[in-house]
Design a protein around this motif. Structure first.
Motif, PDB file in Angstrom:
ATOM      1  N   LEU A  19      17.362  14.026   6.795  1.00 13.51           N
ATOM      2  CA  LEU A  19      18.487  13.553   5.987  1.00 13.51           C
ATOM      3  C   LEU A  19      18.325  13.852   4.498  1.00 13.51           C
ATOM      4  N   GLY A  20      17.114  14.234   4.077  1.00 13.23           N
ATOM      5  CA  GLY A  20      16.883  14.585   2.676  1.00 13.23           C
ATOM      6  C   GLY A  20      16.863  13.397   1.727  1.00 13.23           C
ATOM      7  N   LEU A  21      16.599  12.203   2.233  1.00 12.39           N
ATOM      8  CA  LEU A  21      16.555  11.003   1.395  1.00 12.39           C
ATOM      9  C   LEU A  21      15.117  10.747   0.960  1.00 12.39           C
ATOM     10  N   SER A  22      14.888  10.608  -0.355  1.00 12.51           N
ATOM     11  CA  SER A  22      13.504  10.496  -0.813  1.00 12.51           C
ATOM     12  C   SER A  22      13.271   9.346  -1.784  1.00 12.51           C
ATOM     13  N   GLY A  23      14.241   8.508  -1.993  1.00 15.87           N
ATOM     14  CA  GLY A  23      14.066   7.402  -2.922  1.00 15.87           C
ATOM     15  C   GLY A  23      13.297   6.248  -2.310  1.00 15.87           C
ATOM     16  N   ILE A  24      12.889   5.339  -3.164  1.00 16.66           N
ATOM     17  CA  ILE A  24      12.119   4.182  -2.713  1.00 16.66           C
ATOM     18  C   ILE A  24      12.917   3.340  -1.702  1.00 16.66           C
ATOM     19  N   TRP A  25      14.213   3.177  -1.924  1.00 16.57           N
ATOM     20  CA  TRP A  25      15.035   2.383  -0.999  1.00 16.57           C
ATOM     21  C   TRP A  25      15.171   3.083   0.349  1.00 16.57           C
ATOM     22  N   ALA A  26      15.434   4.369   0.341  1.00 18.92           N
ATOM     23  CA  ALA A  26      15.573   5.108   1.602  1.00 18.92           C
ATOM     24  C   ALA A  26      14.271   5.087   2.397  1.00 18.92           C
ATOM     25  N   ASP A  27      13.148   5.284   1.715  1.00 21.87           N
ATOM     26  CA  ASP A  27      11.851   5.259   2.393  1.00 21.87           C
ATOM     27  C   ASP A  27      11.585   3.889   3.016  1.00 21.87           C
ATOM     28  N   ASN A  28      11.871   2.848   2.253  1.00 18.10           N
ATOM     29  CA  ASN A  28      11.574   1.500   2.746  1.00 18.10           C
ATOM     30  C   ASN A  28      12.535   1.037   3.827  1.00 18.10           C
ATOM     31  N   VAL A  29      13.778   1.402   3.731  1.00 19.07           N
ATOM     32  CA  VAL A  29      14.722   1.020   4.797  1.00 19.07           C
ATOM     33  C   VAL A  29      14.375   1.761   6.080  1.00 19.07           C
ATOM     34  N   SER A  30      14.085   3.040   5.979  1.00 25.43           N
ATOM     35  CA  SER A  30      13.790   3.810   7.191  1.00 25.43           C
ATOM     36  C   SER A  30      12.475   3.379   7.833  1.00 25.43           C
ATOM     37  N   ALA A  31      11.409   3.269   7.050  1.00 24.61           N
ATOM     38  CA  ALA A  31      10.092   2.952   7.616  1.00 24.61           C
ATOM     39  C   ALA A  31       9.863   1.462   7.787  1.00 24.61           C
ATOM     40  N   GLY A  46       0.815  -1.217   0.000  1.00 19.62           N
ATOM     41  CA  GLY A  46       0.000   0.000   0.000  1.00 19.62           C
ATOM     42  C   GLY A  46       0.843   1.260   0.000  1.00 19.62           C
ATOM     43  N   PHE A  47       1.847   1.307   0.881  1.00 17.22           N
ATOM     44  CA  PHE A  47       2.727   2.481   0.957  1.00 17.22           C
ATOM     45  C   PHE A  47       3.453   2.704  -0.361  1.00 17.22           C
ATOM     46  N   ASN A  48       4.027   1.651  -0.918  1.00 16.50           N
ATOM     47  CA  ASN A  48       4.787   1.812  -2.159  1.00 16.50           C
ATOM     48  C   ASN A  48       3.895   2.133  -3.353  1.00 16.50           C
ATOM     49  N   ALA A  49       2.659   1.665  -3.338  1.00 16.99           N
ATOM     50  CA  ALA A  49       1.716   2.047  -4.393  1.00 16.99           C
ATOM     51  C   ALA A  49       1.373   3.530  -4.274  1.00 16.99           C
ATOM     52  N   LEU A  50       1.077   3.982  -3.065  1.00 21.15           N
ATOM     53  CA  LEU A  50       0.669   5.373  -2.870  1.00 21.15           C
ATOM     54  C   LEU A  50       1.824   6.367  -3.030  1.00 21.15           C
ATOM     55  N   ALA A  51       2.983   6.042  -2.475  1.00 22.08           N
ATOM     56  CA  ALA A  51       4.094   7.005  -2.462  1.00 22.08           C
ATOM     57  C   ALA A  51       5.041   6.870  -3.654  1.00 22.08           C
ATOM     58  N   HIS A  52       5.093   5.669  -4.256  1.00 21.79           N
ATOM     59  CA  HIS A  52       6.075   5.456  -5.327  1.00 21.79           C
ATOM     60  C   HIS A  52       5.479   4.878  -6.612  1.00 21.79           C
TER      61      HIS A  52
END
Length: 164
Positions: free
Chosen positions: A114-126, A34-40
């Motif tokens: 940190l200014g990270l906005s890519g799919i990998w950064a979002d998924n690793v952090s959250a 759901g998150f990756n569909a909505l945000a990415h």
């Protein structure tokens, strides 16, 4: 007698942990997709909430929370009583919302500090760091405050008090 009681309680706890993690795995999959569909735009090729990743994370987790409650209530903790079923549901979602602050904060720090906005950064952090911290917290919180007591088995009554 006491050793068998410890073994029985340990097995019961291990069973709860395994079922909790299985339900959590399904809910995590719902949240992750759901998150990756909505945000990415994953799977839907359009990211309707690209500029609102924290809100997208919360929305996906509301749906995942419904999946989690049903799985925990009907399977993982089905042998535990809920004191006041209505209040139990309210506690589950209130405490779930509070513990969701952990991965949400991890995502917000990654994005806005940190200014990270890519799919990998979002998924690793959250979904890696935040999820690990949040899951451990949720297991303890739900077991302690939502699915609170185990009914005493008839076997326990038949056996009488432990030999001392």
């Amino acid at each position: 007698m006491r050793a068998s009681g410890v073994i029985t309680r340990s097995r019961r706890l291990l069973g709860e942990v395994v079922r909790f993690l299985a339900v959590g795995g399904l809910a995590t999959l719902v949240s992750l997709l759901g998150f990756n569909a909505l945000a990415h735009g994953l799977l839907i090729h359009r990211a309707p909430m690209r500029d609102q990743p924290v809100l997208a994370y919360v929305a996906a987790n509301v749906v995942a929370g419904l999946v989690a409650y049903l799985g925990l209530r009907l399977w993982a903790f089905s042998h535990r009583d809920v004191s006041g079923p209505g209040a139990g549901v309210m506690r589950f979602f209130a405490l779930g919302a509070v513990t969701m602050l952990i991965p949400t904060a991890c995502l917000a720090v990654s994005r806005y500090v940190l200014g990270l906005s890519g799919i990998w950064a979002d998924n690793v952090s959250a979904n890696v760091v935040g999820l690990a911290l949040g899951t451990a917290t949720r297991f303890w919180v739900f077991r302690r405050y939502v699915f609170v007591t185990e009914p005493v088995s008839l076997e326990h009554h038949a056996a009488g008090p432990p030999a001392g």
